[in-house]
Design a protein around this motif. Structure first.
Motif, PDB file in Angstrom:
ATOM      1  N   SER A  97      -7.918  36.362  -8.110  1.00 22.69           N
ATOM      2  CA  SER A  97      -7.532  38.218  -7.230  1.00 22.69           C
ATOM      3  C   SER A  97      -6.179  38.212  -8.720  1.00 22.69           C
ATOM      4  CB  SER A  97      -6.845  37.948  -6.143  1.00 22.69           C
ATOM      5  OG  SER A  97      -5.505  37.237  -6.233  1.00 22.69           O
ATOM      6  N   LEU A  98      -5.811  36.751  -8.818  1.00 21.58           N
ATOM      7  CA  LEU A  98      -4.501  37.359 -10.316  1.00 21.58           C
ATOM      8  C   LEU A  98      -5.149  37.642 -11.671  1.00 21.58           C
ATOM      9  CD1 LEU A  98      -2.020  34.842  -9.086  1.00 21.58           C
ATOM     10  CD2 LEU A  98      -1.577  36.916  -8.461  1.00 21.58           C
ATOM     11  N   GLY A  99      -6.532  37.296 -11.871  1.00 19.90           N
ATOM     12  CA  GLY A  99      -6.243  37.418 -13.661  1.00 19.90           C
ATOM     13  C   GLY A  99      -6.291  35.955 -14.177  1.00 19.90           C
ATOM     14  N   ILE A 100      -5.880  35.179 -13.612  1.00 19.83           N
ATOM     15  CA  ILE A 100      -5.003  33.970 -14.196  1.00 19.83           C
ATOM     16  C   ILE A 100      -6.789  33.244 -15.021  1.00 19.83           C
ATOM     17  CG2 ILE A 100      -4.180  31.819 -14.044  1.00 19.83           C
ATOM     18  CD1 ILE A 100      -2.230  32.920 -12.312  1.00 19.83           C
ATOM     19  N   ILE A 101      -7.841  33.166 -14.246  1.00 23.55           N
ATOM     20  CA  ILE A 101      -9.453  32.352 -14.193  1.00 23.55           C
ATOM     21  C   ILE A 101     -10.314  33.496 -13.661  1.00 23.55           C
ATOM     22  CG2 ILE A 101      -7.894  30.008 -13.059  1.00 23.55           C
ATOM     23  CD1 ILE A 101     -10.384  30.168 -10.807  1.00 23.55           C
ATOM     24  N   THR A 102     -11.830  33.425 -14.580  1.00 22.54           N
ATOM     25  CA  THR A 102     -12.702  33.987 -14.199  1.00 22.54           C
ATOM     26  C   THR A 102     -14.120  32.630 -13.905  1.00 22.54           C
ATOM     27  OG1 THR A 102     -12.650  35.834 -15.732  1.00 22.54           O
ATOM     28  CG2 THR A 102     -14.347  35.065 -14.907  1.00 22.54           C
ATOM     29  N   ARG A 103     -14.277  33.057 -12.627  1.00 23.34           N
ATOM     30  CA  ARG A 103     -15.479  31.579 -12.625  1.00 23.34           C
ATOM     31  C   ARG A 103     -16.989  32.294 -13.301  1.00 23.34           C
ATOM     32  NH1 ARG A 103     -13.367  32.593  -6.320  1.00 23.34           N
ATOM     33  NH2 ARG A 103     -12.521  30.326  -6.246  1.00 23.34           N
ATOM     34  N   LEU A 104     -17.826  31.380 -13.654  1.00 19.35           N
ATOM     35  CA  LEU A 104     -18.862  31.430 -14.392  1.00 19.35           C
ATOM     36  C   LEU A 104     -19.535  30.096 -14.133  1.00 19.35           C
ATOM     37  CD1 LEU A 104     -16.921  31.077 -18.052  1.00 19.35           C
ATOM     38  CD2 LEU A 104     -17.134  32.958 -17.094  1.00 19.35           C
ATOM     39  N   GLY A 105     -20.871  30.645 -13.705  1.00 17.73           N
ATOM     40  CA  GLY A 105     -22.040  29.594 -13.612  1.00 17.73           C
ATOM     41  C   GLY A 105     -22.061  29.215 -12.006  1.00 17.73           C
ATOM     42  N   PRO A 106     -23.080  28.335 -11.681  1.00 19.09           N
ATOM     43  CA  PRO A 106     -23.506  28.311  -9.703  1.00 19.09           C
ATOM     44  C   PRO A 106     -22.172  27.598  -9.581  1.00 19.09           C
ATOM     45  CG  PRO A 106     -23.893  26.439 -11.947  1.00 19.09           C
ATOM     46  CD  PRO A 106     -23.872  27.837 -12.065  1.00 19.09           C
ATOM     47  N   ASN A 107     -21.841  27.216  -8.084  1.00 24.24           N
ATOM     48  CA  ASN A 107     -21.123  26.847  -7.224  1.00 24.24           C
ATOM     49  C   ASN A 107     -20.904  25.164  -7.327  1.00 24.24           C
ATOM     50  OD1 ASN A 107     -19.804  29.149  -6.190  1.00 24.24           O
ATOM     51  ND2 ASN A 107     -21.071  28.850  -4.731  1.00 24.24           N
ATOM     52  N   VAL A 108     -22.115  24.651  -8.118  1.00 22.88           N
ATOM     53  CA  VAL A 108     -21.827  23.151  -7.895  1.00 22.88           C
ATOM     54  C   VAL A 108     -21.587  22.564  -9.073  1.00 22.88           C
ATOM     55  CG1 VAL A 108     -23.440  21.455  -8.965  1.00 22.88           C
ATOM     56  CG2 VAL A 108     -24.997  23.716  -7.450  1.00 22.88           C
ATOM     57  N   ARG A 109     -21.056  22.909 -10.183  1.00 20.37           N
ATOM     58  CA  ARG A 109     -20.300  22.248 -11.050  1.00 20.37           C
ATOM     59  C   ARG A 109     -20.266  23.667 -11.955  1.00 20.37           C
ATOM     60  NH1 ARG A 109     -17.953  17.447 -12.809  1.00 20.37           N
ATOM     61  NH2 ARG A 109     -17.288  17.849 -14.854  1.00 20.37           N
ATOM     62  N   ARG A 110     -18.978  24.387 -11.313  1.00 20.09           N
ATOM     63  CA  ARG A 110     -18.817  25.640 -11.795  1.00 20.09           C
ATOM     64  C   ARG A 110     -17.945  25.235 -12.842  1.00 20.09           C
ATOM     65  NH1 ARG A 110     -17.470  29.918  -7.803  1.00 20.09           N
ATOM     66  NH2 ARG A 110     -19.732  31.070  -8.432  1.00 20.09           N
ATOM     67  N   LYS A 111     -18.116  26.476 -14.126  1.00 19.05           N
ATOM     68  CA  LYS A 111     -16.784  26.805 -15.259  1.00 19.05           C
ATOM     69  C   LYS A 111     -15.662  27.850 -14.764  1.00 19.05           C
ATOM     70  CE  LYS A 111     -20.739  25.440 -18.196  1.00 19.05           C
ATOM     71  NZ  LYS A 111     -21.503  25.471 -20.041  1.00 19.05           N
ATOM     72  N   TYR A 112     -14.989  27.690 -15.248  1.00 20.30           N
ATOM     73  CA  TYR A 112     -13.655  28.538 -15.327  1.00 20.30           C
ATOM     74  C   TYR A 112     -13.536  28.690 -16.525  1.00 20.30           C
ATOM     75  CZ  TYR A 112     -14.195  26.985 -10.571  1.00 20.30           C
ATOM     76  OH  TYR A 112     -14.331  26.078  -9.273  1.00 20.30           O
ATOM     77  N   ARG A 113     -13.120  29.766 -16.643  1.00 23.10           N
ATOM     78  CA  ARG A 113     -12.594  30.557 -17.899  1.00 23.10           C
ATOM     79  C   ARG A 113     -11.294  30.764 -17.442  1.00 23.10           C
ATOM     80  NH1 ARG A 113     -15.687  34.686 -20.173  1.00 23.10           N
ATOM     81  NH2 ARG A 113     -15.742  32.847 -21.726  1.00 23.10           N
TER      82      ARG A 113
END
Length: 123
Positions: A97-113
Motif C-alpha cells: 500500500s506504501l508502494g514499496i513492493i509489488t507482489r508478482l505471481g502466485p501465493n505459493v512462492r511469490r515474487k516481490y519487486r
C-alpha cells in the motif's frame, strides 16, 4: 578498482568499443549487487511500521545483482523475521500500500519487486 568508465576506456584503447563497449558496461552493472539505500528509507520512517520495515529489510537481504525482484515464500519470511503468518501478511500489505513492493505471481512462492527508489547498487 574497476568501474564502468574503466571498462569502457579499456575497451576503447583495445579498439573494441564498437564491438563490446556497451555490453561490457552492462555486464559490470549486472555484477554489482543491489541493496537497500538507507538514505532513501529514512524518508519512510514516519510512515512505516516496525513490522513492515523488518520485512522490507528481510526482502532486501535476498536481493541479487540482476534486478529488484525477490522470490521468497511467506514461510521463509516468517522464519527469517520470527513473525507470525498473520503479521507477515499484514506487513506485506502495508509495504504494497506504501508502494514499496509489488507482489508478482502466485501465493505459493511469490515474487516481490522492490521499488528501485529505495535501492542502490554497491557494496
Amino acid at each position: 578498482m574497476v568501474n564502468a568508465l574503466n571498462v569502457t576506456m579499456l575497451a576503447d584503447s583495445a579498439g573494441i568499443i564498437g564491438l563490446a563497449g556497451a555490453s561490457l558496461e552492462g555486464e559490470y552493472f549486472r555484477q554489482v549487487p543491489l541493496k537497500i539505500d538507507p538514505e532513501a528509507v529514512t524518508g519512510l520512517l514516519s510512515e512505516i511500521s516496525g513490522t513492515a520495515l523488518k520485512l522490507f529489510f528481510a526482502l532486501g537481504s535476498k536481493l541479487g545483482s540482476e534486478n529488484s525482484i525477490v522470490e521468497i515464500s511467506t514461510a521463509e519470511l516468517e522464519t527469517i523475521t520470527h513473525l507470525s503468518k498473520q503479521t507477515v501478511r499484514e506487513g506485506l500489505n502495508e509495504l504494497q500500500s506504501l508502494g514499496i513492493i509489488t507482489r508478482l505471481g502466485p501465493n505459493v512462492r511469490r515474487k516481490y519487486r522492490l521499488n528501485e527508489i529505495y535501492l542502490k547498487r554497491g557494496k
